[in-house]
Motif scaffolding. Structure first.
Motif, PDB file in Angstrom:
ATOM      1  N   GLY A   1       0.807  -1.229   0.000  1.00 58.80           N
ATOM      2  CA  GLY A   1       0.000   0.000   0.000  1.00 58.80           C
ATOM      3  C   GLY A   1       0.830   1.264   0.000  1.00 58.80           C
ATOM      4  N   THR A   2       1.913   1.275   0.762  1.00 52.75           N
ATOM      5  CA  THR A   2       2.748   2.480   0.795  1.00 52.75           C
ATOM      6  C   THR A   2       3.581   2.616  -0.467  1.00 52.75           C
ATOM      7  OG1 THR A   2       4.376   1.254   2.113  1.00 52.75           O
ATOM      8  CG2 THR A   2       2.854   2.704   3.303  1.00 52.75           C
ATOM      9  N   ALA A   3       3.842   1.495  -1.153  1.00 50.68           N
ATOM     10  CA  ALA A   3       4.602   1.571  -2.407  1.00 50.68           C
ATOM     11  C   ALA A   3       3.724   2.007  -3.567  1.00 50.68           C
ATOM     12  CB  ALA A   3       5.237   0.217  -2.722  1.00 50.68           C
ATOM     13  N   TYR A   4       2.540   1.386  -3.719  1.00 57.26           N
ATOM     14  CA  TYR A   4       1.742   1.567  -4.934  1.00 57.26           C
ATOM     15  C   TYR A   4       0.421   2.288  -4.731  1.00 57.26           C
ATOM     16  CZ  TYR A   4       5.091  -1.936  -6.324  1.00 57.26           C
ATOM     17  OH  TYR A   4       6.265  -2.594  -6.564  1.00 57.26           O
ATOM     18  N   GLY A   5       0.013   2.478  -3.492  1.00 59.05           N
ATOM     19  CA  GLY A   5      -1.248   3.146  -3.253  1.00 59.05           C
ATOM     20  C   GLY A   5      -1.190   4.631  -3.567  1.00 59.05           C
ATOM     21  N   SER A   6      -2.358   5.241  -3.648  1.00 51.98           N
ATOM     22  CA  SER A   6      -2.421   6.696  -3.785  1.00 51.98           C
ATOM     23  C   SER A   6      -1.774   7.345  -2.575  1.00 51.98           C
ATOM     24  CB  SER A   6      -3.882   7.135  -3.887  1.00 51.98           C
ATOM     25  OG  SER A   6      -4.562   6.864  -2.658  1.00 51.98           O
ATOM     26  N   THR A   7      -1.507   8.630  -2.685  1.00 47.43           N
ATOM     27  CA  THR A   7      -0.911   9.354  -1.553  1.00 47.43           C
ATOM     28  C   THR A   7      -1.773   9.211  -0.311  1.00 47.43           C
ATOM     29  OG1 THR A   7       0.139  10.944  -3.041  1.00 47.43           O
ATOM     30  CG2 THR A   7      -0.142  11.613  -0.748  1.00 47.43           C
ATOM     31  N   GLU A   8      -3.096   9.361  -0.466  1.00 45.46           N
ATOM     32  CA  GLU A   8      -3.993   9.244   0.679  1.00 45.46           C
ATOM     33  C   GLU A   8      -3.986   7.830   1.251  1.00 45.46           C
ATOM     34  OE1 GLU A   8      -6.489   9.422   3.762  1.00 45.46           O
ATOM     35  OE2 GLU A   8      -5.459  11.084   2.766  1.00 45.46           O
ATOM     36  N   THR A   9      -3.892   6.824   0.396  1.00 43.74           N
ATOM     37  CA  THR A   9      -3.833   5.439   0.877  1.00 43.74           C
ATOM     38  C   THR A   9      -2.577   5.216   1.705  1.00 43.74           C
ATOM     39  OG1 THR A   9      -5.194   4.437  -0.842  1.00 43.74           O
ATOM     40  CG2 THR A   9      -3.455   3.058   0.093  1.00 43.74           C
ATOM     41  N   ALA A  10      -1.430   5.676   1.208  1.00 45.72           N
ATOM     42  CA  ALA A  10      -0.185   5.510   1.954  1.00 45.72           C
ATOM     43  C   ALA A  10      -0.248   6.233   3.289  1.00 45.72           C
ATOM     44  CB  ALA A  10       0.991   6.029   1.120  1.00 45.72           C
ATOM     45  N   GLU A  11      -0.797   7.442   3.288  1.00 42.81           N
ATOM     46  CA  GLU A  11      -0.894   8.199   4.528  1.00 42.81           C
ATOM     47  C   GLU A  11      -1.870   7.550   5.506  1.00 42.81           C
ATOM     48  OE1 GLU A  11      -1.829  12.103   3.127  1.00 42.81           O
ATOM     49  OE2 GLU A  11       0.251  12.551   2.572  1.00 42.81           O
ATOM     50  N   LYS A  12      -2.955   6.985   4.984  1.00 39.41           N
ATOM     51  CA  LYS A  12      -3.909   6.282   5.844  1.00 39.41           C
ATOM     52  C   LYS A  12      -3.249   5.097   6.533  1.00 39.41           C
ATOM     53  CE  LYS A  12      -8.071   3.423   5.631  1.00 39.41           C
ATOM     54  NZ  LYS A  12      -9.140   2.864   4.780  1.00 39.41           N
ATOM     55  N   LEU A  13      -2.475   4.319   5.776  1.00 38.84           N
ATOM     56  CA  LEU A  13      -1.780   3.174   6.356  1.00 38.84           C
ATOM     57  C   LEU A  13      -0.798   3.616   7.434  1.00 38.84           C
ATOM     58  CD1 LEU A  13      -1.155   1.157   3.095  1.00 38.84           C
ATOM     59  CD2 LEU A  13      -2.380   0.291   5.102  1.00 38.84           C
ATOM     60  N   ALA A  14      -0.053   4.680   7.168  1.00 39.30           N
ATOM     61  CA  ALA A  14       0.911   5.170   8.152  1.00 39.30           C
ATOM     62  C   ALA A  14       0.204   5.640   9.420  1.00 39.30           C
ATOM     63  CB  ALA A  14       1.747   6.294   7.553  1.00 39.30           C
ATOM     64  N   ARG A  15      -0.918   6.353   9.264  1.00 38.32           N
ATOM     65  CA  ARG A  15      -1.668   6.810  10.441  1.00 38.32           C
ATOM     66  C   ARG A  15      -2.152   5.631  11.274  1.00 38.32           C
ATOM     67  NH1 ARG A  15      -4.002  10.464   6.645  1.00 38.32           N
ATOM     68  NH2 ARG A  15      -5.853   9.118   6.494  1.00 38.32           N
ATOM     69  N   THR A  16      -2.614   4.584  10.593  1.00 36.78           N
ATOM     70  CA  THR A  16      -3.122   3.415  11.308  1.00 36.78           C
ATOM     71  C   THR A  16      -2.021   2.705  12.075  1.00 36.78           C
ATOM     72  OG1 THR A  16      -4.852   3.112   9.640  1.00 36.78           O
ATOM     73  CG2 THR A  16      -4.355   1.227  11.047  1.00 36.78           C
ATOM     74  N   VAL A  17      -0.869   2.524  11.443  1.00 37.77           N
ATOM     75  CA  VAL A  17       0.244   1.846  12.118  1.00 37.77           C
ATOM     76  C   VAL A  17       0.758   2.690  13.281  1.00 37.77           C
ATOM     77  CG1 VAL A  17       2.604   1.000  11.842  1.00 37.77           C
ATOM     78  CG2 VAL A  17       0.887   0.495  10.094  1.00 37.77           C
ATOM     79  N   ARG A  18       0.872   3.995  13.077  1.00 40.63           N
ATOM     80  CA  ARG A  18       1.290   4.860  14.197  1.00 40.63           C
ATOM     81  C   ARG A  18       0.306   4.736  15.353  1.00 40.63           C
ATOM     82  NH1 ARG A  18       1.917   9.071  10.352  1.00 40.63           N
ATOM     83  NH2 ARG A  18       0.212  10.211  11.355  1.00 40.63           N
ATOM     84  N   ALA A  19      -0.984   4.744  15.043  1.00 40.09           N
ATOM     85  CA  ALA A  19      -1.996   4.643  16.089  1.00 40.09           C
ATOM     86  C   ALA A  19      -1.874   3.325  16.851  1.00 40.09           C
ATOM     87  CB  ALA A  19      -3.395   4.788  15.487  1.00 40.09           C
ATOM     88  N   MET A  20      -1.572   2.241  16.124  1.00 41.72           N
ATOM     89  CA  MET A  20      -1.380   0.956  16.790  1.00 41.72           C
ATOM     90  C   MET A  20      -0.144   0.995  17.684  1.00 41.72           C
ATOM     91  SD  MET A  20      -2.615  -2.034  17.280  1.00 41.72           S
ATOM     92  CE  MET A  20      -3.762  -2.342  15.921  1.00 41.72           C
ATOM     93  N   HIS A  21       0.936   1.585  17.193  1.00 40.78           N
ATOM     94  CA  HIS A  21       2.147   1.690  18.002  1.00 40.78           C
ATOM     95  C   HIS A  21       1.877   2.449  19.299  1.00 40.78           C
ATOM     96  CE1 HIS A  21       5.162   1.106  14.426  1.00 40.78           C
ATOM     97  NE2 HIS A  21       4.551  -0.011  14.769  1.00 40.78           N
ATOM     98  N   HIS A  22       1.032   3.465  19.235  1.00 43.49           N
ATOM     99  CA  HIS A  22       0.751   4.263  20.429  1.00 43.49           C
ATOM    100  C   HIS A  22       0.141   3.415  21.547  1.00 43.49           C
ATOM    101  CE1 HIS A  22       1.849   7.533  17.959  1.00 43.49           C
ATOM    102  NE2 HIS A  22       0.664   7.923  17.541  1.00 43.49           N
TER     103      HIS A  22
END
Length: 334
Positions: free
Chosen positions: A113-134
């Protein structure tokens, strides 16, 4: 989209049923038109991640070396389904194959997703993983606290992932990037680590190697790690091509830097057996890739940018603190 050969069509159906339908929900690869995402079609990341079997092998290797950090071992024990437990919740000393498969599928979703997704898709994935890390915070049995937002942990985690993906690519890709082209992959991939909150990240092959070795005084083969590696996996019933198998475990340990191999008491077989195993794995990974071709998400991304692209976003580093969410709220985002 071109018509798929029978093997590729069968693979796509299986991938859709087992992974895409469960772990790719809400991710956009087909639009918006001209959006390059985080990297774009001429990037080293697009090339490296398009070989899904090597990507998976890299993630297996990354997970192995990552778990040499005792805090990571306890994070996984306390906050994931990696550890198999009996009906009373007591660990059996084995890896839960289903839990390992879920973790791997989430990782595949993230790095595709972060490689081939749209900019919003990549950012959504990053937000989700950061939220899980928290939400991943706790105390080890020896009394030391762990926190997945610790900058030192984020740096270690980043270095293990880029090392695993690049090393598997170098060793097993039919046409691997070399020299400056491979260094470009390391430089580009930094934006993934920054998007997850990492700072002061290594950006070359040499820097990554030095970063990993610098953590050696903090590393150890904990009971959790020891139960799930080497001879302890023999006869566990997991098929060779599935997470948690003795063969995948061997392949991950065989990728390790010398100092890490010594830490986990890895002893390679004799040279003839070693060459045979590596050659067999090289052949298998490339045969799967050749037979199935790039997955649908890659093809959709190619079509999305066929008419040209604009420049990727300048930075992926978070610009503001994330909202505080419970684990249940975070899981609902995924």
């Amino acid at each position: 989209m071109p018509t798929l050969n029978p093997l590729a069509a069968r693979f796509e159906r299986s991938f859709d049923a087992d992974i895409r339908s469960k772990f790719f929900r809400g991710l956009d690869f087909a639009g918006p038109e001209g959006d390059p995402g985080w990297f774009g079609p001429d990037s080293a990341v697009w090339y490296v991640h398009s070989h899904l079997p090597c990507l998976v092998m890299g993630l297996v290797g990354a997970a192995y070396i990552e778990g040499l950090d005792p805090s990571i071992s306890w994070m996984g024990y306390d906050h994931t389904r990696l550890a198999e437990r009996d009906e009373n919740g007591v660990p059996t000393g084995n890896v839960d194959p289903e839990g390992a498969a879920v973790r791997l599928a989430h990782s595949v979703s993230f790095f595709i997703g972060t490689a081939y997704g749209s900019t919003e898709t990549a950012e959504k994935l990053a937000r989700t993983v950061r939220a899980m890390h928290h939400t991943v915070k706790g105390t080890r049995p020896d009394g030391l606290a762990y926190d997945a937002d610790d900058p030192e942990w984020l740096r270690w985690n980043y270095a293990t992932v880029v090392w695993g993906l690049a090393t598997a690519h170098e060793r097993y890709h039919r046409k691997p990037l070399r020299g400056d082209d491979l260094e470009r992959y390391y430089r580009e991939f930094v934006r993934v680590g920054e998007a997850l909150g990492g700072t002061d990240l290594p950006a070359t092959k040499g820097e990554v190697a030095d970063c990993l070795e610098s953590y050696l005084p903090k590393l150890a083969l904990t009971p959790i790690k020891a139960y799930a590696t080497g001879p302890n996996l023999k006869g566990n019933g997991v098929k060779p091509w599935e997470p948690g198998s003795a063969y995948f475990d061997w392949a991950a340990r065989d990728m390790l830097p010398e100092w890490a191999a010594k830490l986990c008491l890895y002893r390679p077989p004799n040279q003839a057996v070693l060459r045979f195993r590596r050659s067999a794995l090289w052949f298998a990974l490339n045969a799967v890739h050749d037979g199935t071709g790039p997955i649908k998400e890659f093809r959709q991304a190619r079509a999305r940018v066929a008419g040209g692209t604009r420049a990727p976003v300048a930075s992926t580093a978070p610009t503001a603190p994330d909202p505080v969410r419970t684990r249940e709220e975070v899981e609902a985002l995924a």
